[in-house]
Write an enzyme that holds these catalytic residues in place. Sequence first.
Site, short mmCIF file in Angstrom:
data_model
loop_
_atom_site.label_atom_id
_atom_site.label_comp_id
_atom_site.label_asym_id
_atom_site.label_seq_id
_atom_site.Cartn_x
_atom_site.Cartn_y
_atom_site.Cartn_z
N GLY A 1 29.15 32.55 34.00
CA GLY A 1 29.03 32.87 35.37
C GLY A 1 28.93 34.41 35.55
O GLY A 1 28.16 34.90 36.26
N CYS B 1 41.84 36.36 35.06
CA CYS B 1 42.07 35.41 36.08
C CYS B 1 43.61 35.17 36.06
O CYS B 1 44.10 33.92 36.36
CB CYS B 1 41.46 34.38 36.22
SG CYS B 1 41.38 33.08 34.67
N ASP C 1 35.94 40.12 29.95
CA ASP C 1 36.46 39.03 30.75
C ASP C 1 37.54 38.65 29.73
O ASP C 1 37.22 37.28 29.27
CB ASP C 1 35.56 38.12 31.56
CG ASP C 1 36.26 37.05 32.28
OD1 ASP C 1 37.17 37.40 32.97
OD2 ASP C 1 35.64 36.15 32.53
N ALA D 1 30.95 33.17 27.57
CA ALA D 1 31.06 31.87 28.01
C ALA D 1 31.87 31.27 29.15
O ALA D 1 33.05 31.81 29.10
CB ALA D 1 31.00 30.77 26.89
#
Length: 449
Positions: A267, A383, A330, A264
């Site tokens: 992307g 990130c 991720d 979620a």
Amino acid sequence: MTNPRQIALIALGDIHAGAYADVALNRVLQKVCLPDLDRRLLTELVYGTVRRQRTLDALINQLATKKSHQQPKNLRIILHLGLYQLRYQERIPASAAVNTTVELAKENGFAGLTGFVNGLLRQYIRLAEKSPEPLKLPENPVERLGVLHSFPDWVIQVWLEQLSLAETEQLCQWMNQTPTIDLRINPLRTTIEKVEEALHWAGILTRRVPHLPQALRLIGSTGAIQNLPGFGQGWWSVQDASAQLVGYLLNPQPGEVVIDACAAPGGKTTHIAELMQDQGEIWAGDRTASRLRKLKENAQRLHLQSIRICTGDSRYLPQFYNTSDRVLLDAPCSGLGTLHRHADARWRQTPESVQELQVLQTELISHTSKFVKSGGVLVYATCTLHPDENEGVISRFLANHPRWEIEPPRVDAPEFAYSTPQGWLKVWPHEHNMDGFFMVRLRKTNDSE
């Protein structure tokens, strides 16, 4: 209520009481009807003063007898708003910044202190006329950068351990810019040329992004994203350029089984589906059902059929063991690569929260690696620009899992431009002009090897 500065004061009061900056701003925006220009000013004032909080406090400490933390809560915010406009908003005349701030003090219970507010702001103007830098800065280089660019010392320290002083300053400046918006074109529905042309006719300027075949960067203000041409038809998604690199590094192929473990809002999941030509099976997992709803909506808008939803914590899904050709992790992280997008994130994270995240990341990679078939691939991405969450997690994982090895990107791959001698990718915002990211592709050797 139509005064953007008064509305900013309300939102900032909520943020200082613990609300997330974007949530507090959206909450007040939903209650008022403002023209575009005022909406932009309100957004700039809220995000800007939150971002520059440390610098604005240092100015109050320098110009007032009482330190910023001793000022009444709302008065401190009012002073932040006034000083922010004087220091960072060149389009707002100094007289307007002073008068509106004095008015704000008067209307919010500080009528007796309007002289103090007026005097403090005018004192700043006088100092700024005499010197290009009115703020007195500490000698210590970490504190100097922290006060000047408004970051906690520990964040500056993390960057200084990896970059020179000059580069760290460039990174600080980059992180204080207003973020850009990048689109990722959906090649199953359209072409980049068609989207460029449609946006051009709508008066939106765009620029292509080097090395990324599906990326378009929007230049200048665009209005509401969902009103742009092609949104309803599923021609594109909003996704930062560096996040697009993750899909290319994973390099999924049509017909494969792929798991996106922390998917979620989706992307990267939808990018994987596009790269696979929507052929195969993609399992999108996340702990939070509400966040997966957004993923479902995006997949429907983009007309993607290959995505399956799985609600659950990736550490407890044994049904996926040895089932997938490729896995994307991720991982949840401190977000130190995207501080420009989240105005309050620099004040929310701490060295302690980073250590907690590192424990979670280590658990997640250990569990999700079990999803991969022999000979398959795992991509770990964050990130953040903190080595403990990136290089540290990977080095420990490889030391404890001898069947895994780093597989560097191919020379002809879009992501190769960002690769390092160690084989992983590190995107530095001030160098590459996109969000800060770390990513690495790991391959599980075959049983016989």
